[in-house]
Design a protein around this motif. Structure first.
Motif, mmCIF file in Angstrom:
data_model
loop_
_atom_site.group_PDB
_atom_site.id
_atom_site.type_symbol
_atom_site.label_atom_id
_atom_site.label_comp_id
_atom_site.label_asym_id
_atom_site.label_seq_id
_atom_site.Cartn_x
_atom_site.Cartn_y
_atom_site.Cartn_z
ATOM 1 N N ARG A 296 -30.710 -33.017 -13.517
ATOM 2 C CA ARG A 296 -31.264 -31.431 -13.944
ATOM 3 C C ARG A 296 -31.463 -31.530 -15.437
ATOM 4 N N PRO A 297 -32.690 -31.007 -16.011
ATOM 5 C CA PRO A 297 -32.757 -31.136 -17.288
ATOM 6 C C PRO A 297 -31.888 -30.294 -18.290
ATOM 7 N N GLY A 298 -31.483 -30.934 -19.241
ATOM 8 C CA GLY A 298 -30.597 -30.068 -20.112
ATOM 9 C C GLY A 298 -29.211 -30.374 -20.038
ATOM 10 N N ASP A 299 -28.928 -30.910 -18.605
ATOM 11 C CA ASP A 299 -27.316 -31.350 -18.464
ATOM 12 C C ASP A 299 -26.840 -32.718 -19.204
ATOM 13 N N VAL A 300 -25.418 -32.472 -19.464
ATOM 14 C CA VAL A 300 -25.008 -33.819 -20.132
ATOM 15 C C VAL A 300 -23.836 -34.307 -19.410
ATOM 16 N N ALA A 301 -23.388 -35.560 -19.637
ATOM 17 C CA ALA A 301 -22.326 -36.033 -18.820
ATOM 18 C C ALA A 301 -21.305 -35.585 -18.644
ATOM 19 N N GLU A 302 -20.505 -35.091 -19.969
ATOM 20 C CA GLU A 302 -19.175 -34.648 -20.038
ATOM 21 C C GLU A 302 -19.157 -33.681 -21.031
ATOM 22 N N LEU A 303 -18.150 -32.751 -20.643
ATOM 23 C CA LEU A 303 -17.659 -31.536 -21.497
ATOM 24 C C LEU A 303 -16.691 -31.266 -21.011
ATOM 25 N N VAL A 304 -15.521 -31.403 -21.931
ATOM 26 C CA VAL A 304 -13.950 -31.144 -22.004
ATOM 27 C C VAL A 304 -13.527 -30.608 -23.253
ATOM 28 N N ALA A 305 -12.664 -29.667 -23.238
ATOM 29 C CA ALA A 305 -12.049 -28.865 -24.347
ATOM 30 C C ALA A 305 -10.832 -29.617 -24.752
ATOM 31 N N ASP A 306 -10.931 -29.244 -26.153
ATOM 32 C CA ASP A 306 -9.535 -29.559 -26.953
ATOM 33 C C ASP A 306 -9.423 -27.942 -27.208
ATOM 34 N N ALA A 307 -8.237 -27.385 -26.307
ATOM 35 C CA ALA A 307 -8.185 -25.921 -26.811
ATOM 36 C C ALA A 307 -6.614 -25.689 -27.666
#
Length: 354
Positions: A296-307
């Motif tokens: 899907r346009p605009g998606d990225v492989a990985e997003l994980v938080a350092d909270a």
């Protein structure tokens, strides 16, 4: 500066907004809501009142870009602070309709700020997004990671953040807590309140729930060729009740002082699309059918938080995991198979646990 007691929630009929209303009412806040119902329904407020045994103080149907109508709400109520959710939020849709996204998200925020300033309200909790980080060079992501938005939705949130930072730098006493959260999902554990998008869901978990309840034939997995262990995109999923709790704590911490502060909200643990699909299949008692389609346009492989920053500042950490998210969402979907508005008898469930 004192902690607020009467809170205006923009977009309070939406998924995160309605759960935050529950959290605020349960902790003694007076809540006023404005919403245009573009992707929600006023029927959620009966559920909110059923859960909390309290009434939302007032609900107004309006678009926050209508400054005259919004100002009239401030005239009628002594608002101490605002929690600002009202926005369009789907990555794919934003790529198809960028002008509409900038108009709604950026235009809505500037309209709200003008009305707040006119009425002397200077405390705001802003609903931002991990999507502002874009295609990150490393994970997990802390707040110092550069913003690299890859779609109009993410860019609109990043622009709003810059506007808010400018306001805080130039308006004495203005306080903003900007919460960048990572994929809120799930539902209230009672099953009475959850995510019920109008039309076809753009996000993974509500789409999975609609497949499980028989409203969709299968899940479309957008790409299996990412540089991840199973080839599908990885996200950090956060239970909506943990998200709502963090917003309530943010209101308490607006009293810490003026200026803008940014915090990530997440668990620090990533799950791939196939991980989540398998976990939801366990929750509903049957495997979820899926098929792989193009990215899907605009998606990225990985997003994980350092909270870690919010944990150090407020002592806040999420307490619910992926199994809780899937279980609570499935409970809500079973009780509301066609959402809040349509009768349940007209649809079927996938075979499995009732």
């Amino acid at each position: 500066m004192t902690a607020p007691s009467t809170v205006l929630v923009t977009g309070g009929a939406g998924f995160i907004g309605s759960h935050t209303c529950v959290e605020l009412l349960d902790h003694g806040y007076e809540v006023i809501v404005v919403d245009d119902y573009s992707n929600s329904t006023p029927q959620v407020f009966a559920q909110v009142e059923r859960i909390t045994d309290r009434f939302v103080g007032a609900v107004y149907e309006l678009d926050i870009r209508d400054r005259a109508s919004l100002s009239a709400v401030f005239d009628r109520h002594s608002v101490d602070a605002v929690v600002h959710f009202a926005a369009h939020k789907a990555v794919g849709e934003s790529s198809r309709s960028p002008v509409e996204y900038y108009d709604a998200n950026v235009g809505g925020t500037t309209s709200l700020l003008r009305v707040m300033r006119h009425h002397g309200v200077r405390q705001l909790v802003f609903s931002s997004s991990c999507s502002v980080y874009g295609d990150a060079a490393r994970v997990p992501l802390d707040e110092a990671a550069p913003a690299r938005p890859t779609n109009p939705y993410a860019a609109s949130k990043w622009i709003c953040e810059q506007i808010l930072a400018d306001v805080c730098a130039r308006v004495p006493g203005f306080a903003v807590l900007c919460l960048r959260y990572f994929n809120p999902v799930g539902a209230h554990p009672s099953g009475q309140l959850g995510e019920s998008p109008l039309g076809t869901p753009e996000n993974l978990m509500p789409y999975l729930a609609q497949v499980a309840v028989g409203r969709k034939p299968d899940l479309r997995v957008f790409g299996d060729d990412y540089d991840t262990p199973d080839g599908t995109a990885i996200r950090d999923y956060l239970h909506v009740m943990d998200t709502a709790e963090a917003h309530r704590l943010a209101l308490d911490h607006l009293a810490d002082g003026p200026g803008m502060r940014i915090f990530n909200l997440g668990t620090g643990q990533g799950h791939s699309v196939l991980d989540v699909t398998a976990a939801f299949g366990v929750a509903c008692g049957t495997p979820i059918p899926y098929r792989v389609v193009g990215r899907r346009p605009g998606d990225v492989a990985e997003l994980v938080a350092d909270a870690g920053a919010v944990a150090r500042a407020w002592g806040w950490r999420p307490t619910r995991g992926l199994d809780d998210m899937c279980r609570d969402l499935w409970r809500f979907q079973r009780l509301h198979p066609l959402g809040y508005q349509l009768p349940a008898r007209r649809h079927r469930f996938l075979p499995g646990r009732a």
